[in-house]
Design a protein around this motif. Structure first.
Motif, PDB file in Angstrom:
ATOM      1  N   MET A  71       0.738  -1.214  -0.056  1.00 39.65           N
ATOM      2  CA  MET A  71       0.026   0.099   0.031  1.00 39.65           C
ATOM      3  C   MET A  71       0.817   1.296  -0.264  1.00 39.65           C
ATOM      4  SD  MET A  71      -3.012   1.050  -0.028  1.00 39.65           S
ATOM      5  CE  MET A  71      -3.932  -0.369   0.312  1.00 39.65           C
ATOM      6  N   ALA A  72       2.120   1.253   0.732  1.00 37.36           N
ATOM      7  CA  ALA A  72       2.961   2.399   0.749  1.00 37.36           C
ATOM      8  C   ALA A  72       3.457   2.831  -0.559  1.00 37.36           C
ATOM      9  CB  ALA A  72       3.901   2.100   1.791  1.00 37.36           C
ATOM     10  N   HIS A  73       3.453   1.916  -1.489  1.00 38.44           N
ATOM     11  CA  HIS A  73       3.825   2.147  -2.889  1.00 38.44           C
ATOM     12  C   HIS A  73       2.801   2.660  -3.755  1.00 38.44           C
ATOM     13  CE1 HIS A  73       7.979   0.582  -1.616  1.00 38.44           C
ATOM     14  NE2 HIS A  73       7.383  -0.716  -1.221  1.00 38.44           N
ATOM     15  N   ASP A  74       1.783   2.738  -3.468  1.00 38.79           N
ATOM     16  CA  ASP A  74       0.732   3.243  -4.222  1.00 38.79           C
ATOM     17  C   ASP A  74       0.620   4.689  -4.377  1.00 38.79           C
ATOM     18  OD1 ASP A  74      -2.056   4.229  -4.838  1.00 38.79           O
ATOM     19  OD2 ASP A  74      -2.404   2.035  -5.075  1.00 38.79           O
ATOM     20  N   PRO A  75       0.439   5.474  -5.790  1.00 36.77           N
ATOM     21  CA  PRO A  75       0.686   6.680  -5.694  1.00 36.77           C
ATOM     22  C   PRO A  75      -0.242   7.506  -5.256  1.00 36.77           C
ATOM     23  CG  PRO A  75       0.659   5.517  -7.943  1.00 36.77           C
ATOM     24  CD  PRO A  75       0.441   4.326  -6.659  1.00 36.77           C
ATOM     25  N   ALA A  76      -1.460   6.812  -4.966  1.00 35.37           N
ATOM     26  CA  ALA A  76      -2.588   7.715  -4.152  1.00 35.37           C
ATOM     27  C   ALA A  76      -2.114   7.928  -2.603  1.00 35.37           C
ATOM     28  CB  ALA A  76      -3.897   7.058  -4.353  1.00 35.37           C
ATOM     29  N   TYR A  77      -1.388   6.858  -2.352  1.00 36.88           N
ATOM     30  CA  TYR A  77      -1.152   6.908  -0.701  1.00 36.88           C
ATOM     31  C   TYR A  77       0.219   8.109  -0.596  1.00 36.88           C
ATOM     32  CZ  TYR A  77       0.948   5.568   3.725  1.00 36.88           C
ATOM     33  OH  TYR A  77       1.432   5.693   4.934  1.00 36.88           O
ATOM     34  N   ARG A  78       1.001   7.974  -1.582  1.00 42.92           N
ATOM     35  CA  ARG A  78       2.131   9.111  -1.685  1.00 42.92           C
ATOM     36  C   ARG A  78       1.510  10.389  -1.634  1.00 42.92           C
ATOM     37  NH1 ARG A  78       6.526   5.895  -5.384  1.00 42.92           N
ATOM     38  NH2 ARG A  78       6.981   4.411  -3.666  1.00 42.92           N
ATOM     39  N   THR A  79       0.307  10.505  -2.635  1.00 38.44           N
ATOM     40  CA  THR A  79      -0.060  11.823  -2.975  1.00 38.44           C
ATOM     41  C   THR A  79      -0.775  12.335  -1.402  1.00 38.44           C
ATOM     42  OG1 THR A  79      -0.496  11.346  -5.365  1.00 38.44           O
ATOM     43  CG2 THR A  79      -1.990  13.010  -4.083  1.00 38.44           C
ATOM     44  N   LEU A  80      -1.467  11.402  -0.895  1.00 46.64           N
ATOM     45  CA  LEU A  80      -2.259  11.508   0.506  1.00 46.64           C
ATOM     46  C   LEU A  80      -1.239  11.986   1.558  1.00 46.64           C
ATOM     47  CD1 LEU A  80      -4.575  11.200   2.281  1.00 46.64           C
ATOM     48  CD2 LEU A  80      -3.856   9.038   2.814  1.00 46.64           C
ATOM     49  N   ARG A  81      -0.083  11.417   1.537  1.00 45.00           N
ATOM     50  CA  ARG A  81       1.090  11.886   2.621  1.00 45.00           C
ATOM     51  C   ARG A  81       1.831  13.264   2.164  1.00 45.00           C
ATOM     52  NH1 ARG A  81       3.486   8.760   6.367  1.00 45.00           N
ATOM     53  NH2 ARG A  81       5.376   9.853   5.783  1.00 45.00           N
ATOM     54  N   ARG A  82       1.692  13.551   0.906  1.00 43.09           N
ATOM     55  CA  ARG A  82       2.323  14.844   0.517  1.00 43.09           C
ATOM     56  C   ARG A  82       1.434  15.904   0.773  1.00 43.09           C
ATOM     57  NH1 ARG A  82       2.406  14.351  -4.616  1.00 43.09           N
ATOM     58  NH2 ARG A  82       3.836  12.614  -4.699  1.00 43.09           N
ATOM     59  N   ALA A  83       0.063  15.670   0.433  1.00 40.17           N
ATOM     60  CA  ALA A  83      -0.821  16.690   0.848  1.00 40.17           C
ATOM     61  C   ALA A  83      -0.976  17.065   2.059  1.00 40.17           C
ATOM     62  CB  ALA A  83      -2.247  16.349   0.138  1.00 40.17           C
ATOM     63  N   HIS A  84      -1.035  15.753   2.935  1.00 43.19           N
ATOM     64  CA  HIS A  84      -1.234  16.091   4.586  1.00 43.19           C
ATOM     65  C   HIS A  84       0.074  16.953   4.966  1.00 43.19           C
ATOM     66  CE1 HIS A  84      -3.315  15.057   8.240  1.00 43.19           C
ATOM     67  NE2 HIS A  84      -2.073  14.540   8.756  1.00 43.19           N
ATOM     68  N   ARG A  85       1.018  16.458   4.726  1.00 39.16           N
ATOM     69  CA  ARG A  85       2.564  17.135   5.248  1.00 39.16           C
ATOM     70  C   ARG A  85       2.458  18.340   4.683  1.00 39.16           C
ATOM     71  NH1 ARG A  85       5.976  13.390   4.069  1.00 39.16           N
ATOM     72  NH2 ARG A  85       5.940  13.446   1.762  1.00 39.16           N
ATOM     73  N   GLN A  86       2.368  18.934   3.504  1.00 44.09           N
ATOM     74  CA  GLN A  86       2.144  20.283   3.161  1.00 44.09           C
ATOM     75  C   GLN A  86       1.351  21.035   3.689  1.00 44.09           C
ATOM     76  OE1 GLN A  86       1.390  19.903  -1.105  1.00 44.09           O
ATOM     77  NE2 GLN A  86       3.740  19.618  -1.729  1.00 44.09           N
ATOM     78  N   PHE A  87       0.009  20.485   4.113  1.00 44.79           N
ATOM     79  CA  PHE A  87      -0.689  21.441   4.853  1.00 44.79           C
ATOM     80  C   PHE A  87      -0.329  21.683   6.026  1.00 44.79           C
ATOM     81  CE2 PHE A  87      -4.219  21.857   7.772  1.00 44.79           C
ATOM     82  CZ  PHE A  87      -5.082  23.263   7.129  1.00 44.79           C
ATOM     83  N   GLY A  88       0.242  20.498   6.834  1.00 46.79           N
ATOM     84  CA  GLY A  88       0.767  20.403   8.377  1.00 46.79           C
ATOM     85  C   GLY A  88       1.828  21.497   8.382  1.00 46.79           C
ATOM     86  N   VAL A  89       2.874  21.548   7.410  1.00 48.02           N
ATOM     87  CA  VAL A  89       3.673  22.717   7.405  1.00 48.02           C
ATOM     88  C   VAL A  89       3.190  24.115   7.300  1.00 48.02           C
ATOM     89  CG1 VAL A  89       5.689  23.545   6.025  1.00 48.02           C
ATOM     90  CG2 VAL A  89       5.439  21.035   6.552  1.00 48.02           C
ATOM     91  N   ARG A  90       2.302  24.454   6.319  1.00 47.85           N
ATOM     92  CA  ARG A  90       1.776  25.477   6.330  1.00 47.85           C
ATOM     93  C   ARG A  90       0.899  26.036   7.644  1.00 47.85           C
ATOM     94  NH1 ARG A  90       0.062  24.002   0.715  1.00 47.85           N
ATOM     95  NH2 ARG A  90      -1.772  23.310   1.809  1.00 47.85           N
ATOM     96  N   ALA A  91      -0.167  25.075   8.216  1.00 48.76           N
ATOM     97  CA  ALA A  91      -0.679  25.357   9.269  1.00 48.76           C
ATOM     98  C   ALA A  91       0.089  25.684  10.590  1.00 48.76           C
ATOM     99  CB  ALA A  91      -1.580  24.396   9.433  1.00 48.76           C
ATOM    100  N   THR A  92       1.068  24.885  10.651  1.00 48.62           N
ATOM    101  CA  THR A  92       2.008  25.081  11.457  1.00 48.62           C
ATOM    102  C   THR A  92       2.691  26.533  11.517  1.00 48.62           C
ATOM    103  OG1 THR A  92       2.490  22.821  11.869  1.00 48.62           O
ATOM    104  CG2 THR A  92       4.008  24.239  13.036  1.00 48.62           C
ATOM    105  N   ALA A  93       3.487  26.658  10.316  1.00 49.23           N
ATOM    106  CA  ALA A  93       3.949  28.019  10.161  1.00 49.23           C
ATOM    107  C   ALA A  93       2.984  29.135  10.400  1.00 49.23           C
ATOM    108  CB  ALA A  93       4.497  28.133   8.571  1.00 49.23           C
ATOM    109  N   GLY A  94       1.754  29.018   9.843  1.00 54.18           N
ATOM    110  CA  GLY A  94       0.858  30.142  10.250  1.00 54.18           C
ATOM    111  C   GLY A  94       0.533  30.426  11.804  1.00 54.18           C
ATOM    112  N   ALA A  95       0.317  29.261  12.324  1.00 57.89           N
ATOM    113  CA  ALA A  95      -0.029  29.420  13.890  1.00 57.89           C
ATOM    114  C   ALA A  95       1.260  29.855  14.591  1.00 57.89           C
ATOM    115  CB  ALA A  95      -0.221  27.996  14.416  1.00 57.89           C
ATOM    116  N   VAL A  96       2.537  29.249  14.238  1.00 55.85           N
ATOM    117  CA  VAL A  96       3.726  29.769  15.033  1.00 55.85           C
ATOM    118  C   VAL A  96       4.127  31.332  14.633  1.00 55.85           C
ATOM    119  CG1 VAL A  96       6.238  29.249  15.169  1.00 55.85           C
ATOM    120  CG2 VAL A  96       4.568  27.427  15.455  1.00 55.85           C
TER     121      VAL A  96
END
Length: 114
Positions: free
Chosen positions: A1-26
Motif C-alpha cells: 500500500m505504501a508504494h501506491d501513488p494515491a498513498y504518496r499523494t495523500l502523505r504529501r498533501a497532509h504534510r504540506q498542509f501541516g507545514v503551512r498550518a504550523t507556520a501560520g500558527a507559530v
C-alpha cells in the motif's frame, strides 16, 4: 500500500498542509510575542474604552487558531477523505483477493481419500 501513488499523494498533501498550518500558527504567535516585547507602546494603544491593540491581537490568536482548524477540516474533507476512501476500497479488494487465493489453494495436510 505504501508504494501506491494515491498513498504518496495523500502523505504529501497532509504534510504540506501541516507545514503551512504550523507556520501560520507559530508565525502569528511569534508576531504577537515580538510586538509585545519590542513595541509595547504600539501594543498599549487604546482602541476604545479598555480595549488595547495588544488585547485585540491576543484575542486574535483564538481567531487564528479557529481559522486554521476550519481550514484543516475543509482540507481533510476535500483532499484527504476521498483518497482515503479509495485506498480503503483498494485494500479491501486486495484483502478479499488474497483470502480467495488462500481459500482456493490446497492446504497442507488436507488429504482427501476417495
Amino acid at each position: 500500500m505504501a508504494h501506491d501513488p494515491a498513498y504518496r499523494t495523500l502523505r504529501r498533501a497532509h504534510r504540506q498542509f501541516g507545514v503551512r498550518a504550523t507556520a501560520g500558527a507559530v508565525g502569528g504567535f511569534l508576531m504577537y510575542v515580538l510586538l509585545s516585547s519590542f513595541v509595547p507602546a504600539l501594543m498599549n494603544r487604546t482602541l476604545g474604552g479598555q480595549l488595547t491593540l495588544g488585547l485585540t491581537l491576543g484575542l486574535g490568536q483564538f481567531v487564528l487558531m479557529g481559522v486554521i482548524v476550519w481550514r484543516y477540516l475543509v482540507h481533510h474533507r476535500t483532499h484527504v477523505t476521498p483518497v482515503v476512501r479509495g485506498l480503503r476500497r483498494l485494500a479491501r479488494h486486495q484483502e478479499a483477493a488474497a483470502r480467495a487465493r488462500v481459500g482456493a489453494a490446497p492446504r497442507e495436510g488436507d488429504h482427501r481419500r476417495w
